[in-house]
Enzyme design. Structure first.
Site, PDB file in Angstrom:
ATOM      1  N   LYS A 128       3.722 -10.423  -6.954  1.00  0.00           N
ATOM      2  CA  LYS A 128       4.123 -11.599  -6.175  1.00  0.00           C
ATOM      3  C   LYS A 128       5.634 -11.543  -5.950  1.00  0.00           C
ATOM      4  O   LYS A 128       6.381 -11.147  -6.841  1.00  0.00           O
ATOM      5  CB  LYS A 128       3.779 -12.894  -6.915  1.00  0.00           C
ATOM      6  CG  LYS A 128       2.367 -12.963  -7.479  1.00  0.00           C
ATOM      7  CD  LYS A 128       1.301 -13.120  -6.427  1.00  0.00           C
ATOM      8  CE  LYS A 128      -0.075 -13.323  -7.015  1.00  0.00           C
ATOM      9  NZ  LYS A 128      -0.872 -12.129  -7.206  1.00  0.00           N
ATOM     10  N   GLY A 129       6.089 -11.901  -4.771  1.00  0.00           N
ATOM     11  CA  GLY A 129       7.517 -11.926  -4.497  1.00  0.00           C
ATOM     12  C   GLY A 129       8.022 -10.680  -3.800  1.00  0.00           C
ATOM     13  O   GLY A 129       9.216 -10.538  -3.572  1.00  0.00           O
ATOM     14  N   CYS A 130       7.117  -9.771  -3.461  1.00  0.00           N
ATOM     15  CA  CYS A 130       7.519  -8.560  -2.738  1.00  0.00           C
ATOM     16  C   CYS A 130       7.262  -8.755  -1.254  1.00  0.00           C
ATOM     17  O   CYS A 130       6.263  -9.332  -0.859  1.00  0.00           O
ATOM     18  CB  CYS A 130       6.730  -7.345  -3.225  1.00  0.00           C
ATOM     19  SG  CYS A 130       7.396  -6.606  -4.699  1.00  0.00           S
ATOM     20  N   GLN A 131       8.176  -8.222  -0.463  1.00  0.00           N
ATOM     21  CA  GLN A 131       8.056  -8.275   0.989  1.00  0.00           C
ATOM     22  C   GLN A 131       6.856  -7.444   1.441  1.00  0.00           C
ATOM     23  O   GLN A 131       6.095  -7.843   2.304  1.00  0.00           O
ATOM     24  CB  GLN A 131       9.351  -7.716   1.590  1.00  0.00           C
ATOM     25  CG  GLN A 131       9.395  -7.663   3.085  1.00  0.00           C
ATOM     26  CD  GLN A 131      10.737  -7.092   3.562  1.00  0.00           C
ATOM     27  OE1 GLN A 131      11.663  -6.922   2.792  1.00  0.00           O
ATOM     28  NE2 GLN A 131      10.822  -6.813   4.832  1.00  0.00           N
ATOM     29  N   SER A 132       6.683  -6.280   0.844  1.00  0.00           N
ATOM     30  CA  SER A 132       5.543  -5.424   1.165  1.00  0.00           C
ATOM     31  C   SER A 132       4.515  -5.554   0.049  1.00  0.00           C
ATOM     32  O   SER A 132       4.770  -6.155  -0.983  1.00  0.00           O
ATOM     33  CB  SER A 132       5.999  -3.979   1.331  1.00  0.00           C
ATOM     34  OG  SER A 132       6.907  -3.636   0.325  1.00  0.00           O
TER      35      SER A 132
END
Length: 140
Positions: A49-53
């Site tokens: 969670k919290g990743c752009q990809s």
């Protein structure tokens, strides 16, 4: 090798490159050698969670050591998680919990990532440490 020795090796490798384009190319190469996660583990439970990809990380405990596998749909992100897995895979959960991540700053990674990728990096580290805490609890 322990975590600190692996981290020192990574710092040494990155210091060989003169500019960030070379370092990015190296990270992309590292991503290509990443031990890939089985498709069965590419689930929402394993997404960072919290990743752009999209980044999936899975951990198994073998001989009281965590073995990580991962994948990402972005080549730079795949390189980032490959660096983290190299540093923390095949290590005891307590050693992962106790390890610092200063090597990330030493190679200058955070400052050369976009804010969203830097947040993703922090989320990846957090998830790896959470796996370590969960498995350490099982061992105890």
């Amino acid at each position: 090798m322990n975590i600190k020795e692996i981290q020192d090796d990574i710092v040494d490798e990155f210091s060989m490159f003169e500019d960030w384009m070379q370092r990015y190319e190296y990270m992309i190469d590292l991503g290509k050698s990443l031990p890939l996660i089985d498709d069965e583990f590419k689930t929402d439970d394993n997404i960072i969670k919290g990743c752009q990809s999209k980044v999936w990380v899975h951990a198994d405990l073998e001989d009281n050591k965590l073995i990580f596998t991962a994948d990402s749909d972005a080549i730079i992100t795949k390189g980032i998680i490959a660096i983290l897995i190299r540093a923390f895979s095949n290590q005891k959960p307590q050693d992962i919990i106790d390890a610092d991540t200063k090597f990330i700053d030493e190679i200058g990674l955070k400052e050369h990532l976009s804010p969203t990728r830097a947040n993703g990096l922090v989320s990846m580290i957090k998830q790896i440490k959470l796996y370590a805490v969960a498995y350490q609890t099982q061992i105890n």
